[in-house]
Write a protein that holds these residues in place. Structure first.
Motif, PDB file in Angstrom:
ATOM      1  N   PHE A  49       0.831  -1.197   0.000  1.00 27.51           N
ATOM      2  CA  PHE A  49       0.000   0.000   0.000  1.00 27.51           C
ATOM      3  C   PHE A  49       0.868   1.251   0.000  1.00 27.51           C
ATOM      4  N   ALA A  50       2.018   1.161   0.649  1.00 24.57           N
ATOM      5  CA  ALA A  50       2.882   2.325   0.820  1.00 24.57           C
ATOM      6  C   ALA A  50       3.304   2.965  -0.503  1.00 24.57           C
ATOM      7  N   PRO A  51       3.775   2.208  -1.494  1.00 24.06           N
ATOM      8  CA  PRO A  51       4.167   2.861  -2.749  1.00 24.06           C
ATOM      9  C   PRO A  51       3.011   3.592  -3.433  1.00 24.06           C
ATOM     10  N   ALA A  52       1.836   3.000  -3.422  1.00 18.77           N
ATOM     11  CA  ALA A  52       0.678   3.646  -4.049  1.00 18.77           C
ATOM     12  C   ALA A  52       0.297   4.905  -3.281  1.00 18.77           C
ATOM     13  N   LEU A  53       0.343   4.844  -1.967  1.00 18.07           N
ATOM     14  CA  LEU A  53       0.007   6.002  -1.149  1.00 18.07           C
ATOM     15  C   LEU A  53       1.031   7.114  -1.348  1.00 18.07           C
ATOM     16  N   ALA A  54       2.317   6.766  -1.338  1.00 20.36           N
ATOM     17  CA  ALA A  54       3.364   7.775  -1.538  1.00 20.36           C
ATOM     18  C   ALA A  54       3.215   8.446  -2.895  1.00 20.36           C
ATOM     19  N   GLN A  55       2.935   7.667  -3.926  1.00 22.68           N
ATOM     20  CA  GLN A  55       2.759   8.229  -5.264  1.00 22.68           C
ATOM     21  C   GLN A  55       1.533   9.143  -5.328  1.00 22.68           C
ATOM     22  N   ALA A  56       0.453   8.726  -4.719  1.00 23.98           N
ATOM     23  CA  ALA A  56      -0.752   9.564  -4.702  1.00 23.98           C
ATOM     24  C   ALA A  56      -0.478  10.876  -3.963  1.00 23.98           C
ATOM     25  N   ALA A  57       0.255  10.802  -2.868  1.00 22.08           N
ATOM     26  CA  ALA A  57       0.590  12.009  -2.109  1.00 22.08           C
ATOM     27  C   ALA A  57       1.519  12.911  -2.916  1.00 22.08           C
ATOM     28  N   GLN A  58       2.473  12.327  -3.614  1.00 24.73           N
ATOM     29  CA  GLN A  58       3.377  13.114  -4.452  1.00 24.73           C
ATOM     30  C   GLN A  58       2.608  13.817  -5.570  1.00 24.73           C
ATOM     31  N   ASP A  59       1.703  13.099  -6.208  1.00 28.70           N
ATOM     32  CA  ASP A  59       0.892  13.698  -7.269  1.00 28.70           C
ATOM     33  C   ASP A  59       0.059  14.856  -6.732  1.00 28.70           C
ATOM     34  N   LEU A  60      -0.539  14.654  -5.580  1.00 28.39           N
ATOM     35  CA  LEU A  60      -1.361  15.686  -4.962  1.00 28.39           C
ATOM     36  C   LEU A  60      -0.505  16.885  -4.565  1.00 28.39           C
ATOM     37  N   ALA A  61       0.644  16.623  -3.979  1.00 24.82           N
ATOM     38  CA  ALA A  61       1.553  17.710  -3.578  1.00 24.82           C
ATOM     39  C   ALA A  61       1.980  18.520  -4.795  1.00 24.82           C
ATOM     40  N   ASN A  62       2.294  17.848  -5.882  1.00 21.49           N
ATOM     41  CA  ASN A  62       2.741  18.545  -7.089  1.00 21.49           C
ATOM     42  C   ASN A  62       1.671  19.478  -7.640  1.00 21.49           C
ATOM     43  N   MET A  63       0.418  19.147  -7.427  1.00 21.11           N
ATOM     44  CA  MET A  63      -0.675  20.005  -7.900  1.00 21.11           C
ATOM     45  C   MET A  63      -0.888  21.211  -6.985  1.00 21.11           C
ATOM     46  N   HIS A  64      -0.324  21.175  -5.758  1.00 15.05           N
ATOM     47  CA  HIS A  64      -0.592  22.222  -4.768  1.00 15.05           C
ATOM     48  C   HIS A  64       0.677  22.889  -4.239  1.00 15.05           C
ATOM     49  N   LEU A  65       1.741  22.935  -5.024  1.00 13.79           N
ATOM     50  CA  LEU A  65       3.003  23.477  -4.532  1.00 13.79           C
ATOM     51  C   LEU A  65       2.899  24.932  -4.074  1.00 13.79           C
ATOM     52  N   ALA A  66       2.040  25.710  -4.695  1.00 13.76           N
ATOM     53  CA  ALA A  66       1.893  27.114  -4.312  1.00 13.76           C
ATOM     54  C   ALA A  66       0.844  27.317  -3.212  1.00 13.76           C
ATOM     55  N   ASN A  80      -7.306  10.664   3.161  1.00 12.75           N
ATOM     56  CA  ASN A  80      -8.018   9.915   4.204  1.00 12.75           C
ATOM     57  C   ASN A  80      -7.148   8.868   4.893  1.00 12.75           C
ATOM     58  N   VAL A  81      -5.942   9.285   5.255  1.00 11.86           N
ATOM     59  CA  VAL A  81      -5.051   8.435   6.045  1.00 11.86           C
ATOM     60  C   VAL A  81      -4.501   9.281   7.181  1.00 11.86           C
ATOM     61  N   SER A  82      -3.890   8.642   8.138  1.00 10.68           N
ATOM     62  CA  SER A  82      -3.264   9.406   9.224  1.00 10.68           C
ATOM     63  C   SER A  82      -1.927   9.957   8.734  1.00 10.68           C
ATOM     64  N   VAL A  83      -1.455  10.977   9.415  1.00 11.54           N
ATOM     65  CA  VAL A  83      -0.154  11.553   9.071  1.00 11.54           C
ATOM     66  C   VAL A  83       0.925  10.493   9.250  1.00 11.54           C
ATOM     67  N   ARG A  84       0.804   9.694  10.282  1.00  8.54           N
ATOM     68  CA  ARG A  84       1.799   8.637  10.534  1.00  8.54           C
ATOM     69  C   ARG A  84       1.811   7.611   9.395  1.00  8.54           C
ATOM     70  N   THR A  85       0.648   7.230   8.882  1.00  8.96           N
ATOM     71  CA  THR A  85       0.594   6.291   7.755  1.00  8.96           C
ATOM     72  C   THR A  85       1.266   6.911   6.539  1.00  8.96           C
ATOM     73  N   LEU A  86       1.028   8.190   6.313  1.00  2.98           N
ATOM     74  CA  LEU A  86       1.659   8.883   5.190  1.00  2.98           C
ATOM     75  C   LEU A  86       3.181   8.927   5.377  1.00  2.98           C
ATOM     76  N   GLN A  87       3.628   9.200   6.585  1.00  2.00           N
ATOM     77  CA  GLN A  87       5.068   9.231   6.859  1.00  2.00           C
ATOM     78  C   GLN A  87       5.700   7.864   6.642  1.00  2.00           C
ATOM     79  N   ARG A  88       5.012   6.803   7.055  1.00  2.00           N
ATOM     80  CA  ARG A  88       5.527   5.444   6.837  1.00  2.00           C
ATOM     81  C   ARG A  88       5.612   5.131   5.351  1.00  2.00           C
ATOM     82  N   ALA A  89       4.628   5.590   4.579  1.00  2.00           N
ATOM     83  CA  ALA A  89       4.650   5.350   3.132  1.00  2.00           C
ATOM     84  C   ALA A  89       5.858   6.040   2.498  1.00  2.00           C
ATOM     85  N   PHE A  90       6.182   7.234   2.966  1.00  2.00           N
ATOM     86  CA  PHE A  90       7.329   7.967   2.420  1.00  2.00           C
ATOM     87  C   PHE A  90       8.650   7.401   2.904  1.00  2.00           C
ATOM     88  N   ALA A  91       8.660   6.694   4.019  1.00  2.00           N
ATOM     89  CA  ALA A  91       9.902   6.126   4.546  1.00  2.00           C
ATOM     90  C   ALA A  91      10.567   5.212   3.518  1.00  2.00           C
TER      91      ALA A  91
END
Length: 162
Positions: A49-66, A80-91
């Motif tokens: 799940f982590a790679p898919a979540l990290a990629q989704a977060a990266q895509d979302l971040a890229n759309m909102h850089l400003a 719809n995940v916890s910050v900790r789950t997102l951090q683990r995905a990026f680890a």
């Protein structure tokens, strides 16, 4: 199989609240869980799940850089995940969520500095990319690229305005 069914129920219950990036991450996780069940190779904690979540977060971040609200908290909320789950995905990417956002903002600034027409000033760039002030932006840019933004722009044939 229980993990797959729990994921399906969770997606069904939250589908209307998911952003497009969240739907994409949920879909990828569903595919990975299904493959795990079919091949009987599942990791009971978070099967790929982590790679898919990290990629989704990266895509979302890229759309909102400003966006001044862009942060790990905002990304986690949108997905719809916890910050900790997102951090683990990026680890697994060897870069934190915050470091990814900073790197992408600096990359956008780097491209803006070498744009031939309509290039913003250093101050405008710093404000647009949500740096506290131009001094902080210049310091961070220099740490990352080894040159100040003005030096970088000059070395690429452009004159930077303060």
């Amino acid at each position: 199989m229980r993990l797959l069914l729990a994921h399906v129920r969770m997606v069904e219950a939250t589908l209307d609240d998911l952003s497009p990036a969240g739907v994409h991450a949920a879909r990828n996780a569903l595919l990975e869980l299904t493959m795990g069940v079919l091949t009987r190779k599942t990791d009971g904690a978070e099967p790929l799940f982590a790679p898919a979540l990290a990629q989704a977060a990266q895509d979302l971040a890229n759309m909102h850089l400003a966006d001044p609200e862009l942060s790990p908290v905002m990304l986690a909320r949108e997905l719809n995940v916890s910050v900790r789950t997102l951090q683990r995905a990026f680890a697994a990417t060897s870069e934190s969520v915050t470091a990814y956002i900073r790197r992408q903002r600096l990359e956008q600034a780097r491209h803006a500095l070498i744009t031939p027409h309509g290039r913003p000033s250093i101050s405008e760039l710093a404000a647009h990319l949500q740096f506290a002030d131009s001094s902080h932006f210049i310091r961070t840019f220099k740490e990352f690229y080894g040159q100040t933004p003005a030096q970088y722009a000059r070395s690429h044939g452009r004159t930077a305005t303060p």
